[in-house]
Motif scaffolding. Structure first.
Motif, PDB file in Angstrom:
ATOM      1  N   UNK A 182       2.351  12.839   7.642  1.00 43.31           N
ATOM      2  CA  UNK A 182       0.971  13.291   7.466  1.00 43.31           C
ATOM      3  C   UNK A 182       0.459  12.976   6.064  1.00 43.31           C
ATOM      4  N   UNK A 183       1.254  13.281   5.056  1.00 41.65           N
ATOM      5  CA  UNK A 183       0.848  13.033   3.671  1.00 41.65           C
ATOM      6  C   UNK A 183       0.643  11.548   3.424  1.00 41.65           C
ATOM      7  N   UNK A 184       1.527  10.732   3.971  1.00 42.41           N
ATOM      8  CA  UNK A 184       1.422   9.293   3.807  1.00 42.41           C
ATOM      9  C   UNK A 184       0.156   8.763   4.479  1.00 42.41           C
ATOM     10  N   UNK A 185      -0.151   9.245   5.669  1.00 40.42           N
ATOM     11  CA  UNK A 185      -1.363   8.825   6.380  1.00 40.42           C
ATOM     12  C   UNK A 185      -2.621   9.226   5.617  1.00 40.42           C
ATOM     13  N   UNK A 186      -2.646  10.432   5.053  1.00 38.62           N
ATOM     14  CA  UNK A 186      -3.795  10.883   4.277  1.00 38.62           C
ATOM     15  C   UNK A 186      -3.982  10.026   3.034  1.00 38.62           C
ATOM     16  N   UNK A 187      -2.887   9.672   2.374  1.00 33.79           N
ATOM     17  CA  UNK A 187      -2.968   8.839   1.176  1.00 33.79           C
ATOM     18  C   UNK A 187      -3.483   7.443   1.531  1.00 33.79           C
ATOM     19  N   UNK A 188      -3.036   6.891   2.654  1.00 31.26           N
ATOM     20  CA  UNK A 188      -3.529   5.579   3.096  1.00 31.26           C
ATOM     21  C   UNK A 188      -5.018   5.614   3.412  1.00 31.26           C
ATOM     22  N   UNK A 189      -5.483   6.686   4.066  1.00 33.31           N
ATOM     23  CA  UNK A 189      -6.914   6.825   4.357  1.00 33.31           C
ATOM     24  C   UNK A 189      -7.729   6.903   3.081  1.00 33.31           C
ATOM     25  N   UNK A 190      -7.223   7.654   2.097  1.00 33.62           N
ATOM     26  CA  UNK A 190      -7.930   7.777   0.817  1.00 33.62           C
ATOM     27  C   UNK A 190      -8.029   6.429   0.115  1.00 33.62           C
ATOM     28  N   UNK A 191      -6.950   5.657   0.160  1.00 31.30           N
ATOM     29  CA  UNK A 191      -6.965   4.326  -0.482  1.00 31.30           C
ATOM     30  C   UNK A 191      -7.919   3.397   0.258  1.00 31.30           C
ATOM     31  N   UNK A 192      -7.927   3.443   1.596  1.00 32.18           N
ATOM     32  CA  UNK A 192      -8.840   2.616   2.380  1.00 32.18           C
ATOM     33  C   UNK A 192     -10.290   2.947   2.043  1.00 32.18           C
ATOM     34  N   UNK A 193     -10.622   4.230   1.978  1.00 31.10           N
ATOM     35  CA  UNK A 193     -11.991   4.641   1.671  1.00 31.10           C
ATOM     36  C   UNK A 193     -12.384   4.201   0.270  1.00 31.10           C
ATOM     37  N   UNK A 194     -11.444   4.251  -0.650  1.00 34.99           N
ATOM     38  CA  UNK A 194     -11.737   3.865  -2.027  1.00 34.99           C
ATOM     39  C   UNK A 194     -12.106   2.393  -2.106  1.00 34.99           C
ATOM     40  N   UNK A 195     -11.379   1.547  -1.382  1.00 22.81           N
ATOM     41  CA  UNK A 195     -11.617   0.115  -1.492  1.00 22.81           C
ATOM     42  C   UNK A 195     -12.652  -0.424  -0.510  1.00 22.81           C
ATOM     43  N   UNK A 196     -13.043   0.355   0.485  1.00 23.14           N
ATOM     44  CA  UNK A 196     -14.074  -0.085   1.428  1.00 23.14           C
ATOM     45  C   UNK A 196     -15.488   0.205   0.938  1.00 23.14           C
ATOM     46  N   UNK A 197     -15.620   0.968  -0.109  1.00 21.13           N
ATOM     47  CA  UNK A 197     -16.950   1.314  -0.632  1.00 21.13           C
ATOM     48  C   UNK A 197     -17.607   0.146  -1.278  1.00 21.13           C
TER      49      UNK A 197
END
Length: 154
Positions: free
Chosen positions: A139-154
């Protein structure tokens, strides 16, 4: 955490020492002056993060000690023609943890470098505890990946 000593089953907190290294890169100033060196940026980042760790409670974690005595160091990163120097400001946290899965928010941070278990000497995990630990890790790993994706998709 339950610990077996002989035939006795005790409930004890796990004590760990974690090293986090906060990165600093030089920023140019608006004009000819006012810019901070990479060492100053790393030091400022470390101070900000220590303030956050001391003032924002983490579930299941009690901070016993924060060691800021380690010096800021620089590392040359990259390969070939594209090399860059970065400064790192380390801290060492001594923590008391109720469960191993409470450590996961700190362990998946990019600043995490090292962990050392201070006590107990040995840990025996029940099957359900191991399943819960691995589930929380996922779960923690998935949340961190989502946060990184959102950061770079902006």
């Amino acid at each position: 955490m339950k610990i077996r000593i002989g035939e006795e089953l005790l409930t004890e907190h796990v004590r760990v020492r974690i090293r986090l290294d906060f990165r600093g890169e030089a920023h140019s100033g608006r004009f000819f002056f006012g810019s901070k060196s990479k060492e100053q940026v790393a030091e400022a980042t470390r101070e900000q993060q220590v303030a956050v760790l001391r003032n924002v409670p983490l579930q299941g974690i009690m901070i016993e000690d924060v060691d800021l005595s380690l010096d800021v160091y620089t590392v040359t990163e990259g390969s070939g023609r594209r090399t860059q120097e970065s400064a790192f400001a380390p801290i060492i946290l001594t923590l008391r943890v109720e469960n191993l899965d409470d450590l996961l928010p700190l362990l998946i941070k990019p600043e995490f470098r090292k962990i050392e278990f201070l006590s107990p000497e040995s840990i025996s995990l029940h099957r359900l505890d191991m399943e819960r630990l691995l589930f929380r890790l996922s779960q923690s790993f998935q949340q961190e990946l989502k946060a990184i994706e959102q950061k770079y998709l902006r």
